[in-house]
Motif scaffolding. Structure first.
Motif, PDB file in Angstrom:
ATOM      1  N   ILE A 158     -15.814   9.891  76.018  1.00  0.00           N
ATOM      2  CA  ILE A 158     -17.134  10.279  76.494  1.00  0.00           C
ATOM      3  C   ILE A 158     -18.093  10.480  75.327  1.00  0.00           C
ATOM      4  O   ILE A 158     -19.294  10.200  75.425  1.00  0.00           O
ATOM      5  CB  ILE A 158     -17.043  11.554  77.368  1.00  0.00           C
ATOM      6  N   LEU A 189     -21.842   8.795  74.771  1.00  0.00           N
ATOM      7  CA  LEU A 189     -23.040   9.605  74.556  1.00  0.00           C
ATOM      8  C   LEU A 189     -23.778   9.155  73.290  1.00  0.00           C
ATOM      9  O   LEU A 189     -25.016   9.117  73.257  1.00  0.00           O
ATOM     10  CB  LEU A 189     -22.660  11.078  74.449  1.00  0.00           C
ATOM     11  N   PHE A 244     -21.848   8.632  84.900  1.00  0.00           N
ATOM     12  CA  PHE A 244     -21.819  10.085  84.694  1.00  0.00           C
ATOM     13  C   PHE A 244     -22.629  10.481  83.454  1.00  0.00           C
ATOM     14  O   PHE A 244     -23.272  11.535  83.430  1.00  0.00           O
ATOM     15  CB  PHE A 244     -20.381  10.582  84.549  1.00  0.00           C
ATOM     16  N   VAL A 245     -22.594   9.637  82.420  1.00  0.00           N
ATOM     17  CA  VAL A 245     -23.406   9.908  81.234  1.00  0.00           C
ATOM     18  C   VAL A 245     -24.888   9.857  81.595  1.00  0.00           C
ATOM     19  O   VAL A 245     -25.674  10.758  81.258  1.00  0.00           O
ATOM     20  CB  VAL A 245     -23.076   8.902  80.117  1.00  0.00           C
ATOM     21  N   ALA A 254     -25.908  12.834  83.890  1.00  0.00           N
ATOM     22  CA  ALA A 254     -26.038  14.121  83.209  1.00  0.00           C
ATOM     23  C   ALA A 254     -27.310  14.186  82.374  1.00  0.00           C
ATOM     24  O   ALA A 254     -27.995  15.217  82.338  1.00  0.00           O
ATOM     25  CB  ALA A 254     -24.815  14.373  82.334  1.00  0.00           C
ATOM     26  N   ASP A 281     -25.408  16.662  76.739  1.00  0.00           N
ATOM     27  CA  ASP A 281     -24.159  15.966  76.425  1.00  0.00           C
ATOM     28  C   ASP A 281     -22.941  16.696  76.975  1.00  0.00           C
ATOM     29  O   ASP A 281     -21.994  16.082  77.473  1.00  0.00           O
ATOM     30  CB  ASP A 281     -24.019  15.823  74.905  1.00  0.00           C
ATOM     31  N   ALA A 333     -22.235  15.925  80.561  1.00  0.00           N
ATOM     32  CA  ALA A 333     -21.549  14.658  80.816  1.00  0.00           C
ATOM     33  C   ALA A 333     -20.034  14.830  80.697  1.00  0.00           C
ATOM     34  O   ALA A 333     -19.264  14.276  81.493  1.00  0.00           O
ATOM     35  CB  ALA A 333     -22.046  13.597  79.845  1.00  0.00           C
ATOM     36  N   SER A 335     -16.933  14.420  83.683  1.00  0.00           N
ATOM     37  CA  SER A 335     -15.664  13.701  83.505  1.00  0.00           C
ATOM     38  C   SER A 335     -14.475  14.625  83.710  1.00  0.00           C
ATOM     39  O   SER A 335     -13.465  14.231  84.303  1.00  0.00           O
ATOM     40  CB  SER A 335     -15.611  13.075  82.115  1.00  0.00           C
TER      41      SER A 335
END
Length: 596
Positions: free
Chosen positions: A82, A86, A298-299, A302, A310, A313, A317
């Motif tokens: 993740i 980001l 999802f990134v 968020a 950040d 996100a 997850s």
């Protein structure tokens, strides 16, 4: 794999026909090589690990170091994934997030089969140590590039190299455990604990990343990953290796022995030829397309919709990971049923509906519980889909088909990550979640007639399952494992006076009584009579690798379920509670049967 018959020396009981059955080892290989979902299928073992298992691990410095290193590895894998997405969002824009995910997945998919061979060519402890060092180096170089504001292409190349090196660890870890275990009990404990460790890493990695991101940047997460890999390397740098690893007579062949050189191509050819197999593989691959897309969405959700930063996100997850683990626990109670198509449909709708709700009406405070609920459906699709796959695939081809599934699944992840930004560009982030949420339910709907046909024609060993559940040894096994045991079993009809087991013969099978009566004697001395349904016998010679310690003879017409030696050992050593129960039964009978 064929099963041995009754002991020689007496009339051979008649064998009734039974289905071809999948290999425990092949299934284990597939589950271990799947992305976070391997933790899902091991959840019941995670929740039921006994104190004896924990003591076995704590008492072995080698296993303790290997398992702690594996925990760090899993946390790094899921946390850094993740973090790099980001970084891509900030460095090259939202549209690049999916492409960066693909750049990590494709090299890993290509190189993974080559890395897996290292553990068979070189000392496995050295390969594991080297793998952790390479991962530390990959993440370290990525950290330096990010900290020095190097061109993003250099950062992405480093991240792809680090992600590719992650594929070394799992096959090496699985191959190494027998070498660092001093006893069969330690090996059983280590196998069970590995599932717990992976499940913990699945949730711990994103949570730790969220904590770091709350006060720092994605660079700090990658740096923490590099440091964790260095610690893992230090833990396995000097493993005390036993002079001889624990072996059990009748152990199944190594997993790679089940996969011929052309296994992947053979698996793909089998998938192409079989309509039922192709249908199930397609649904499982579509499931991975959706999760590849949600990794990206999802990134974006968020950062651009909920504005939770950040760390938010990572929390999204982590919510999915929590739901996946819970889903594995729920589905263990349902798998093994004759009709699985409705269960698969419900699971797909749960996963899809939760994504649709998150994309349409859910406020930020409700999004995480909805994603966790969707993870339950997502995990259920995996458990049920693989169970259906084992029902429609012949044993001799199952390992190859499962290998093809993993390759196709990796492609599915890449496709999902690639199409997510395209859908966002066309309809927006929230609507993209709706589109992705509808994919799996639509796929199940299109394949509904085929899934129902599989339900009607699949031969589920319900009679064997009922009997196995009645016995103490196999009762702890989850229904998916029980179903495999049932498919590997054979029914025996024994007439009065027939010898089922003869004292002094090699141990070749385990027996469970369904009906009738058997007499147990030793050196001509009568020991006991068994009439209880579900009562098993023959485990002492199998567990202790000694000749048969007693003679078992049918007193009246008797029906038995027989499980071959290798299959019995593989089933009970793969599950700590079943293993403990089998040894308890053997210990109770040993004083009565002299040598055990």
């Amino acid at each position: 794999m064929s099963l041995c018959g009754a002991s020689s020396g007496g009339p051979s009981p008649a064998l009734e026909s039974a289905d071809a059955l999948p290999s425990f080892t092949a299934l284990s290989v597939a589950v271990r090589s799947a992305r976070p979902l391997s933790a899902v299928l091991g959840l019941r073992t995670q929740l039921t690990l006994s104190l004896r298992v924990v003591r076995a691990i704590l008492g072995s410095p080698a296993l303790r170091h290997v398992e702690v290193a594996f925990l760090l590895f899993n946390a790094v894998e899921y946390g850094t994934w993740i973090a790099i997405l980001l970084y891509a969002y900030g460095a090259t824009g939202p549209a690049s997030v999916g492409l960066v995910a693909v750049c990590q997945l494709v090299p890993a998919a290509v190189v993974a089969p080559l890395w897996a061979n290292l553990a068979d060519r070189y000392p496995r402890d050295r390969v594991l140590f080297g793998g952790y060092l390479v991962q530390a180096g990959g993440f370290g170089l990525t950290t330096v590039a990010m900290a020095l504001a190097a061109p993003p292409i250099i950062v992405y190349a480093g991240a792809a190299a680090a992600a590719t090196s992650l594929t070394i660890t799992r096959p090496t870890q699985g191959a190494l455990l027998p070498s660092v275990s001093r006893t069969p009990e330690e090996l059983t404990a280590a196998n069970g604990l590995s599932g717990t460790v992976e499940g913990t890493g699945l949730m711990l990695g994103p949570l730790v990343a969220a904590g770091i991101l709350a006060i720092a940047s994605p660079t700090a997460v990658i740096a923490a990953g590099a440091a964790a890999c260095l610690v893992a390397a230090a833990l396995v740098a000097r493993l005390p290796m036993p002079s001889s690893p624990p072996t059990v007579a009748g152990d199944p062949p190594a997993a790679d022995a089940l996969l011929p050189p052309d296994g992947l191509l053979s698996g793909i050819r089998t998938v192409r030829r079989s309509g039922a197999t192709r249908l199930v593989i397609g649904i499982l691959a579509l499931r991975l397309v959706t999760v590849g897309a949600t990794d990206v969405l999802f990134v974006l959700l968020a950062l651009e919709v909920f504005h939770i930063g950040d760390s938010g996100a990572s929390l999204l997850s982590a919510s999915l990971g929590l739901g996946m683990v819970a889903g594995g626990a729920v589905m263990f109670s349902l798998v093994g049923r004759q009709r699985l198509a409705p269960v698969l449909a419900v699971a797909a709708v749960v996963w899809g509906a939760c994504l649709v709700l998150v994309g349409t009406v859910a406020p930020v405070w409700l999004a995480m519980p909805l994603i966790a609920a969707g993870g339950i459906g997502y995990a259920a699709c995996d458990v049920v889909g693989r169970t259906i796959l084992q029902r429609v695939t012949a044993d001799r081809m199952l390992a190859r088909v499962l290998g093809a599934l993993e390759g196709i699944g990796m492609i599915g992840l890449a496709v999902g990550a690639l199409i997510a930004p395209l859908i966002v560009a066309l309809v927006g982030i929230e609507s993209a979640l709706v589109v992705v949420g509808l994919l799996l339910p639509l796929g199940v709907l299109l394949g509904w007639s085929g899934l129902r046909a599989i339900d009607r024609t699949a031969l589920v060993p319900t009679r064997a399952l009922d009997l196995l559940r009645a016995g103490a040894v196999f009762a702890p096994l989850a229904p998916p494992q029980l179903e495999v045991v049932g498919r590997r079993s054979r029914w025996l009809t024994v007439e009065p006076g027939e010898v089922i087991i003869r004292e002094g013969d090699p141990g070749d099978a385990y027996y469970v009584l369904e009906s009738g009566e058997v007499s147990v004697s030793q050196a001509g001395r009568h020991l006991r009579v068994t009439t209880e349904r579900g009562q098993g016998f023959g485990e002492i010679a199998l567990l202790r690798d000694v000749p048969r310690t007693a003679t078992v003879t049918a007193v009246r017409p008797t029906v038995l379920l027989m499980l071959g030696r290798a299959d019995f050992l593989e089933a009970v050593t793969g599950h700590p509670q079943a293993h403990d129960e089998a040894h308890r039964v053997a210990a109770e009978r040993a004083p009565l049967e002299s040598a055990g």
